[in-house]
Design an enzyme around this catalytic site. Structure first.
Site, PDB file in Angstrom:
ATOM      1  N   ILE A 106      -9.697  -2.498  -9.773  1.00  0.00           N
ATOM      2  CA  ILE A 106      -9.078  -1.597  -8.743  1.00  0.00           C
ATOM      3  C   ILE A 106      -9.951  -0.343  -8.324  1.00  0.00           C
ATOM      4  CG2 ILE A 106      -6.683  -2.416  -8.909  1.00  0.00           C
ATOM      5  CD1 ILE A 106      -6.045   0.134 -10.339  1.00  0.00           C
ATOM      6  N   PRO A 107     -11.107  -0.558  -8.033  1.00  0.00           N
ATOM      7  CA  PRO A 107     -11.825   0.656  -7.674  1.00  0.00           C
ATOM      8  C   PRO A 107     -11.477   1.266  -6.521  1.00  0.00           C
ATOM      9  CG  PRO A 107     -13.180  -1.505  -7.011  1.00  0.00           C
ATOM     10  CD  PRO A 107     -11.907  -1.618  -7.767  1.00  0.00           C
ATOM     11  N   HIS A 108     -11.108   2.651  -6.512  1.00  0.00           N
ATOM     12  CA  HIS A 108     -10.748   3.325  -5.405  1.00  0.00           C
ATOM     13  C   HIS A 108     -11.230   4.794  -5.562  1.00  0.00           C
ATOM     14  CE1 HIS A 108      -7.768   3.823  -9.117  1.00  0.00           C
ATOM     15  NE2 HIS A 108      -7.771   5.174  -8.497  1.00  0.00           N
ATOM     16  N   GLY A 109     -11.001   5.461  -4.356  1.00  0.00           N
ATOM     17  CA  GLY A 109     -11.669   7.021  -4.334  1.00  0.00           C
ATOM     18  C   GLY A 109     -10.972   7.841  -3.221  1.00  0.00           C
TER      19      GLY A 109
END
Lengths: 562, 149
Positions: free
Chosen positions: B65-68
């Site tokens: 779940i890559p997020h930023g």
């Protein structure tokens, strides 16, 4: 523009003049009446609050009893009717056989609406459905027994002029003895850490049923009483029709409320101001209260239904929170006014009747709730605990008695009997309940687990300070995610988090942050916690960029002792 | 919550090509730029990699779940992509990841952003649901599966 303003001012003057004119008949101007009202309110609020405080602090009794007692003391049948105040006359004079002026009674009525609106809001419909089997039998058992015994007691007592089961006064005595006030029981269960015991869960579930069925019963009785008071004959066909109408009103309006509550609150949320949201919901409660009265029921029924409908929305805690202040001031006024209405001279002839009625009110709950409990795996001890837990009558009994007195269905004597029963059951319940919880299990055999699918997430930190800091960060993050976070104001910092169907609790236990979350919602709790934990590393990084703490300290103190 | 409000058919992909963690993140960001969600690719990439540097978002059972967070983004941007061959994403269980869920939010945001991630994670927490997702053969199928059509 100026003309409009002028016209408006003129209109106000005309209205005021008309009002002055109208009240000239009673010999006083509106201003004078309002002055009397305000002074009355001042005396009532202070007396009620002090009375409530003294009862709670020194007698360890619920404050409602203290508020009632102060009402009895300052009312027209005691101190309030004895002394004449210069320029004001008798402060609390009986008016047309009624202890409170219309203005004062109006404020008490508003208080009763707030009380029932909040009672509806606090109703845990999820628990209502989850424990429906046990709760419904216990609640219904107590309700039927209390209603029948209360009604029959009035019918068989000689010399009170009540000779039929369907007599409005008899019906009212039935309804008055129905409504359990579980607040007192809940407090004791919490103090004794018995809230989650099988008895505790059953009592609370039973009380929810008792509330809901009690309101439906009141609706039916109000419908019947209004027809009979209007001189109409009530045959069984008519009773069926009135009952159907009352239940129909309750079911249909509650169902509509529950269906549309989310839509209504979604629309209300567009205001983006919490005060606006809360006030609008309260306005809707008042509206439904009025509509219920127009439909031939009672205003409190409408208020309760509106509360019930909103109880499942995420606004419910917000409304409770915002109305708390109003509640704390207005509701004691209501109880105090109810106390003022107790006419001691009218009570003398009914003292024995009152004692018997109170005794039956006690028996009806112990037996009526105890038997269904006994049939559902509780032993004698457990059944007794449940019966005693359902014993205290309180707010609703007083409100119903007040409605009966105001509408002329019951007289001063019967009203006094109702107050007497409320006071006796409320005073007896706490010591008896505490005593009953001594000893072993109340179960005949272990009841099947209630199957709560709750996960506990625990995070331990090096110190309580860090736990508190992270808890606050977590709360802030939840609010950013548009959750409603409510401080439960308990000794241990505890919060309830709500949004649509998601509900969980956050507790700080010394150096630990504990999250109790239903399995289905654990993902969101875990992920938000993780992001906050990770953000600590940013924070640590930025503290390194602060200039030396020594230097900051020196700067702060520089020049103070020049 | 209603995933339809956040996902759109042009931000779900069955055919991510990259075979490294950095590559997958760059590819998803490139596709979002192509879909017109934002323009400053470098800033967004930095935000996502910054979050990865604190702790890898490679979870378990093939989900990442890559997020930023960055102010380049005006409102929540979300994407779901598959690479059926699997990519080493430095995941908690060490297994290669096949399902990638990306969210990008403004720094000072209010709204259900983490909740969106949580909701998709909940949807695919069952192995059977993940299998269904991986069996999709078109972008539209993924979209329909996640939005419950």
């Amino acid at each position: 523009m100026q003309e409009t303003a002028h016209a408006a001012t003129n209109a106000v003057h005309h209205a005021a003049a008309a009002a002055e004119h109208l009240t000239e008949a009673s010999g006083h101007s509106i201003t004078h009446l309002m002055m009397v009202l305000i002074i009355q309110l001042a005396v009532i609020i202070i007396a009620a609050k002090v009375g409530g405080f003294l009862f709670q602090r020194f007698l360890k009794m619920p404050s409602v009893l203290g508020e009632l007692a102060s009402g009895m003391l300052i009312g027209p049948y005691a101190l309030g009717g004895m002394f004449e105040i210069p320029g004001l006359g008798i402060l609390f004079a009986e008016q047309m056989g009624f202890a409170a002026s219309a203005e004062l009674y109006g404020i008490a009525t508003l208080a009763s609406i707030i009380l029932l609106f909040l009672a509806g809001l606090e109703t845990d419909l999820a628990a209502f459905l989850r424990y429906s089997v046990v709760g419904s039998f216990v609640g219904l058992g107590g309700l039927l027994t209390a209603f029948v015994l209360g009604d029959v007691c009035a019918v068989f007592w000689p010399g009170n002029g009540i000779d039929s089961f369907m007599d409005p006064a008899a019906l009212f005595l039935g309804v008055i003895s129905v409504a359990t006030s579980v607040g007192i029981t809940a407090r004791i269960l919490a103090e004794k850490r018995k809230m989650a015991s099988p008895e505790g869960v059953t009592i609370l579930a039973g009380a929810v049923f008792d509330d809901v069925f009690g309101i439906v019963t009141l609706a039916i009785v109000m419908g019947l009483a209004k027809v009979e008071m209007g001189g109409g004959q009530v045959n069984w066909g008519a009773i069926g029709w009135i009952a159907l109408k009352a239940i129909g009103f309750f079911v249909v309006v509650t169902a509509l409320g529950l269906i549309f509550a989310r839509k209504i609150t979604a629309a209300i949320k567009q205001f983006r101001s919490r005060e606006m949201m809360v006030s609008t919901c309260f306005g809707l409660a008042l509206l439904l209260a009025g509509l219920a009265e127009m439909a031939g029921l009672a205003m409190i029924i409408g208020a309760y239904i509106m509360g019930l409908a909103l109880s499942r929305t995420d606004l419910s805690h917000e409304i409770e929170h915002h109305l708390e202040g109003v509640y704390n001031i207005l509701v004691p006024i209501f109880f105090c006014v109810m106390g003022m209405m107790v006419d001691f001279s009218a009570m003398k002839p009914v003292l024995i009747f009152g004692s018997v009625y109170s005794l039956l009110a006690i028996l009806s709950k112990v037996v009526g709730c105890g038997i269904p409990a006994y049939l559902m795996k509780f032993n004698m001890r457990g059944s007794l605990r449940i019966g005693l837990g359902m014993l205290p009558r309180g707010e609703v009994a007083l409100i119903v008695a007040g409605i009966g007195l105001a509408s002329g269905i019951i007289d001063q004597g019967i009203f006094g009997v109702a107050i007497m029963m409320t006071v006796i059951t409320t005073m007896l319940a706490p010591p008896l309940l505490v005593k009953s919880f001594e000893g072993g299990s109340g179960l005949r055999e272990e009841m099947a687990g209630t199957g709560e699918d709750i996960e506990t997430i625990e995070l331990e930190f090096p110190s309580p300070d860090i736990a508190e800091f992270l808890l606050n960060r977590f709360i802030k993050a939840l609010k950013q995610e548009e959750f409603f976070v409510h401080n439960l104001h308990t000794e241990q910092p505890a919060y309830r988090v709500l949004k649509d169907d998601i509900a969980f609790t956050l507790i700080q236990d010394v150096d630990k942050v504990v999250v109790n979350v239903p399995h289905a919602n654990q993902h969101v709790a875990r992920m938000i916690l993780l992001e906050e934990l990770l953000s600590l590393s940013d924070l640590l990084e930025s503290t390194k960029q602060m200039k030396g703490l020594d230097k900051m300290g020196t700067d702060l103190m520089q020049g103070m002792f020049a | 919550m209603n995933l339809k409000k956040v996902l759109s058919p042009d931000t779900v992909w069955i055919d991510l090509k990259a075979d490294t963690k950095q590559g997958i993140i760059e590819e998803m960001i490139d596709r979002l730029v192509a879909a017109g969600k934002f323009s400053n690719r470098a800033v967004v990439l930095e935000a996502v990699m910054d979050r990865e540097s604190k702790m890898s978002t490679g979870m378990q059972n093939g989900v990442a779940i890559p997020h930023g967070k960055t102010d380049e983004i005006k409102s929540l941007v979300a994407a779901v992509g598959l690479n059926k061959a699997g990519v080493d994403f430095d995941s908690m269980d060490g297994e290669p990841c096949t399902i990638f869920i990306m969210t990008l939010s403004p720094v000072k945001r209010t709204g259900p952003h983490i909740q969106f991630l949580a909701e998709i994670s909940r949807l695919i927490s069952q192995a059977s649901e993940r299998d269904k997702l991986l069996a999709c053969t078109t972008h539209q199928e993924i979209y329909d599966l996640l939005t419950g059509k």
